[in-house]
Design a protein around this motif. Structure first.
Motif, PDB file in Angstrom:
ATOM      1  N   GLY A  58      33.370 -37.046  49.688  1.00  0.00           N
ATOM      2  CA  GLY A  58      32.149 -37.741  49.332  1.00  0.00           C
ATOM      3  C   GLY A  58      31.850 -37.794  47.848  1.00  0.00           C
ATOM      4  N   ASN A  59      32.699 -37.193  47.021  1.00  0.00           N
ATOM      5  CA  ASN A  59      32.433 -37.137  45.585  1.00  0.00           C
ATOM      6  C   ASN A  59      33.015 -38.305  44.805  1.00  0.00           C
ATOM      7  N   LYS A  60      33.873 -39.090  45.437  1.00  0.00           N
ATOM      8  CA  LYS A  60      34.547 -40.169  44.724  1.00  0.00           C
ATOM      9  C   LYS A  60      34.362 -41.498  45.463  1.00  0.00           C
ATOM     10  N   VAL A  61      34.254 -42.561  44.687  1.00  0.00           N
ATOM     11  CA  VAL A  61      34.203 -43.916  45.214  1.00  0.00           C
ATOM     12  C   VAL A  61      35.343 -44.708  44.588  1.00  0.00           C
ATOM     13  N   ALA A  62      36.135 -45.347  45.431  1.00  0.00           N
ATOM     14  CA  ALA A  62      37.200 -46.224  44.942  1.00  0.00           C
ATOM     15  C   ALA A  62      36.840 -47.657  45.270  1.00  0.00           C
ATOM     16  N   TRP A  63      37.260 -48.571  44.394  1.00  0.00           N
ATOM     17  CA  TRP A  63      37.068 -49.995  44.700  1.00  0.00           C
ATOM     18  C   TRP A  63      38.168 -50.819  44.044  1.00  0.00           C
ATOM     19  N   VAL A  64      38.400 -51.991  44.620  1.00  0.00           N
ATOM     20  CA  VAL A  64      39.357 -52.946  44.066  1.00  0.00           C
ATOM     21  C   VAL A  64      38.616 -54.258  43.827  1.00  0.00           C
ATOM     22  N   GLY A  65      39.014 -54.944  42.746  1.00  0.00           N
ATOM     23  CA  GLY A  65      38.341 -56.172  42.374  1.00  0.00           C
ATOM     24  C   GLY A  65      39.303 -57.327  42.212  1.00  0.00           C
ATOM     25  N   HIS A  66      38.746 -58.501  41.950  1.00  0.00           N
ATOM     26  CA  HIS A  66      39.555 -59.702  41.801  1.00  0.00           C
ATOM     27  C   HIS A  66      40.300 -59.751  40.473  1.00  0.00           C
ATOM     28  N   ASP A  67      40.090 -58.747  39.622  1.00  0.00           N
ATOM     29  CA  ASP A  67      40.814 -58.657  38.361  1.00  0.00           C
ATOM     30  C   ASP A  67      42.094 -57.832  38.505  1.00  0.00           C
ATOM     31  N   SER A  68      42.562 -57.646  39.756  1.00  0.00           N
ATOM     32  CA  SER A  68      43.797 -56.904  40.042  1.00  0.00           C
ATOM     33  C   SER A  68      43.709 -55.448  39.595  1.00  0.00           C
ATOM     34  N   VAL A 113      42.409 -51.272  40.151  1.00  0.00           N
ATOM     35  CA  VAL A 113      42.071 -50.177  41.063  1.00  0.00           C
ATOM     36  C   VAL A 113      41.164 -49.236  40.289  1.00  0.00           C
ATOM     37  N   ASN A 114      40.009 -48.886  40.868  1.00  0.00           N
ATOM     38  CA  ASN A 114      39.003 -48.124  40.138  1.00  0.00           C
ATOM     39  C   ASN A 114      38.540 -46.923  40.952  1.00  0.00           C
ATOM     40  N   VAL A 115      38.200 -45.854  40.246  1.00  0.00           N
ATOM     41  CA  VAL A 115      37.649 -44.652  40.877  1.00  0.00           C
ATOM     42  C   VAL A 115      36.480 -44.154  40.037  1.00  0.00           C
ATOM     43  N   ALA A 116      35.345 -43.921  40.683  1.00  0.00           N
ATOM     44  CA  ALA A 116      34.195 -43.274  40.055  1.00  0.00           C
ATOM     45  C   ALA A 116      34.045 -41.892  40.660  1.00  0.00           C
ATOM     46  N   ASP A 117      33.975 -40.864  39.809  1.00  0.00           N
ATOM     47  CA  ASP A 117      33.978 -39.470  40.271  1.00  0.00           C
ATOM     48  C   ASP A 117      32.649 -38.808  39.917  1.00  0.00           C
ATOM     49  N   ALA A 118      31.849 -38.498  40.942  1.00  0.00           N
ATOM     50  CA  ALA A 118      30.556 -37.851  40.714  1.00  0.00           C
ATOM     51  C   ALA A 118      30.711 -36.421  40.235  1.00  0.00           C
ATOM     52  N   SER A 119      31.818 -35.773  40.584  1.00  0.00           N
ATOM     53  CA  SER A 119      32.041 -34.391  40.157  1.00  0.00           C
ATOM     54  C   SER A 119      32.487 -34.304  38.704  1.00  0.00           C
ATOM     55  N   TRP A 132      40.773 -44.480  51.072  1.00  0.00           N
ATOM     56  CA  TRP A 132      41.338 -43.168  50.766  1.00  0.00           C
ATOM     57  C   TRP A 132      42.133 -42.672  51.964  1.00  0.00           C
ATOM     58  N   ILE A 133      43.257 -42.010  51.701  1.00  0.00           N
ATOM     59  CA  ILE A 133      44.040 -41.412  52.790  1.00  0.00           C
ATOM     60  C   ILE A 133      44.203 -39.902  52.609  1.00  0.00           C
ATOM     61  N   THR A 134      43.911 -39.390  51.416  1.00  0.00           N
ATOM     62  CA  THR A 134      43.670 -37.969  51.166  1.00  0.00           C
ATOM     63  C   THR A 134      42.559 -37.924  50.115  1.00  0.00           C
ATOM     64  N   GLN A 140      29.388 -55.663  40.631  1.00  0.00           N
ATOM     65  CA  GLN A 140      28.811 -54.323  40.602  1.00  0.00           C
ATOM     66  C   GLN A 140      29.172 -53.548  41.878  1.00  0.00           C
ATOM     67  N   VAL A 141      29.293 -52.226  41.719  1.00  0.00           N
ATOM     68  CA  VAL A 141      29.418 -51.285  42.839  1.00  0.00           C
ATOM     69  C   VAL A 141      28.207 -50.366  42.774  1.00  0.00           C
ATOM     70  N   ARG A 142      27.482 -50.266  43.878  1.00  0.00           N
ATOM     71  CA  ARG A 142      26.245 -49.486  43.880  1.00  0.00           C
ATOM     72  C   ARG A 142      26.226 -48.491  45.035  1.00  0.00           C
ATOM     73  N   VAL A 143      25.718 -47.302  44.756  1.00  0.00           N
ATOM     74  CA  VAL A 143      25.540 -46.264  45.772  1.00  0.00           C
ATOM     75  C   VAL A 143      24.050 -46.154  46.065  1.00  0.00           C
ATOM     76  N   PHE A 144      23.683 -46.329  47.337  1.00  0.00           N
ATOM     77  CA  PHE A 144      22.288 -46.279  47.766  1.00  0.00           C
ATOM     78  C   PHE A 144      22.075 -45.154  48.776  1.00  0.00           C
ATOM     79  N   SER A 145      20.844 -44.682  48.833  1.00  0.00           N
ATOM     80  CA  SER A 145      20.448 -43.803  49.923  1.00  0.00           C
ATOM     81  C   SER A 145      20.163 -44.647  51.164  1.00  0.00           C
ATOM     82  N   ALA A 146      20.677 -44.211  52.321  1.00  0.00           N
ATOM     83  CA  ALA A 146      20.439 -44.916  53.580  1.00  0.00           C
ATOM     84  C   ALA A 146      19.777 -43.980  54.587  1.00  0.00           C
ATOM     85  N   TYR A 147      18.983 -43.054  54.079  1.00  0.00           N
ATOM     86  CA  TYR A 147      18.305 -42.065  54.921  1.00  0.00           C
ATOM     87  C   TYR A 147      17.135 -42.708  55.676  1.00  0.00           C
TER      88      TYR A 147
END
Length: 308
Positions: A163-173, A175-181, A201-203, A111-118
């Motif tokens: 800040g609108n996108k999250v990328a992740w890589v997994g052991h299943d080879s 590349v993933n992107v989740a886009d909040a926008s 990310w580099i751009t 799982q990939v999770r986005v949490f508040s850290a305020y």
């Protein structure tokens, strides 16, 4: 297990399997002093990262929780607050949102999770974002499974510069992107490479990934699709020293070969385990560096125009 440097305050934070984390501060005499962080965990600390404003940091652990740490002036020490639910396994990687208020964590429960850290004790009330408007500490803002098409545990996560996108890589080879926008849509690319271990990310529309294939790979995202653009390095055979007579006969005896043809056609000869920005920001990286299990590091000058 983890180390991160805060360039503006010149502080280093480390964590390890002894369940501790330390903040290292350099004095005027050039010597470094350490301050113990009160993590309150009963398993190994696996990863650590400073927030963009460098007033706090996050520590992932095998205790199935995420520690958000900040400095308490009254007691002159670093304390932590825990985010536990719904984490069900070891946290393997994490990254901060540019607004300093949110953190994304990848774990071995696929799982990939986005949490508040305020932390209200040290920060002003955060503004609303594409991920949510109510941001109490520990609030689960998004959860993305890495399970379709076989899945795999998550090795690395990265927030984009906007800040609108999250990328992740997994052991299943993959590349993933989740886009909040885009309604938090998830886009997945199954590659033919060996599993990736790191990504960043580099751009705002491109990212670098590296891992067991030993070559940094450039991918581009166009709000609907992830594409491989290029291998960042030019593959070439690494030069090796000639064999002595003794080594030659030893190899003949043990392996039944008389050549030293075991080098890969890449700069790195083993898995890439770390990619860091060396110049610029995530919005426009000018240089980045890679290091791997072969004990080598590589710095790449980078100039890239988005393909989309």
């Amino acid at each position: 297990m983890g180390i991160d440097w805060a360039p503006n305050t010149n502080r280093i934070v480390t964590c390890s399997v002894d369940r501790n984390a330390y903040v290292w501060t350099q004095g005027e005499d050039g010597n470094w002093s350490t301050t113990l962080v009160h993590l309150r965990i009963n398993r190994a600390a696996t990863c650590v990262k400073w927030s963009p404003m460098e007033n706090k940091f996050a520590v992932g652990s095998a205790a199935r929780l995420l520690s958000i740490c900040y400095f308490e002036k009254e007691n002159n020490w670093w304390v932590s607050r825990h985010i536990k639910k719904p984490i069900r396994s070891t946290i393997t990687s994490l990254d901060w949102h540019p607004n300093n208020m949110m953190v994304v964590a990848g774990s071995s429960d696929f799982q990939v999770r986005v949490f508040s850290a305020y932390i209200k004790d040290i920060e002003d009330q955060p503004e609303a974002t594409a991920w949510g408007s109510k941001l109490p500490l520990g609030q689960l803002l998004a959860e993305f499974p890495n399970t379709p098409s076989g899945g795999g545990w998550v090795h690395s996560v990265s927030f984009s510069a906007d800040g609108n996108k999250v990328a992740w890589v997994g052991h299943d080879s993959s590349v993933n992107v989740a886009d909040a926008s885009q309604g938090r849509a998830v886009y997945k690319l199954k590659t033919r490479c060996l599993p990736f271990l790191v990504c960043t990310w580099i751009t705002n529309n491109s990212l670098i990934a590296g891992g067991h294939s030993c070559i940094p790979m450039l991918y581009s995202y166009n709000h609907a699709e992830i594409k491989l653009i290029a291998k960042v390095e030019n593959s070439k055979k690494k030069q090796t020293e000639g064999l002595s007579a003794m080594k030659k006969f030893q190899r003949l005896d043990k392996q039944a070969i008389d050549t030293d043809d075991t080098c890969l056609e890449s700069v790195h000869q083993n898995a890439i385990t770390c990619i860091n920005m060396f110049g610029g920001t995530k919005a426009q990286v000018k240089k980045f560096s890679t290091s791997g299990l072969d004990g080598y590091d590589m710095t790449v000058k980078y100039s890239y125009i988005d393909h989309f």
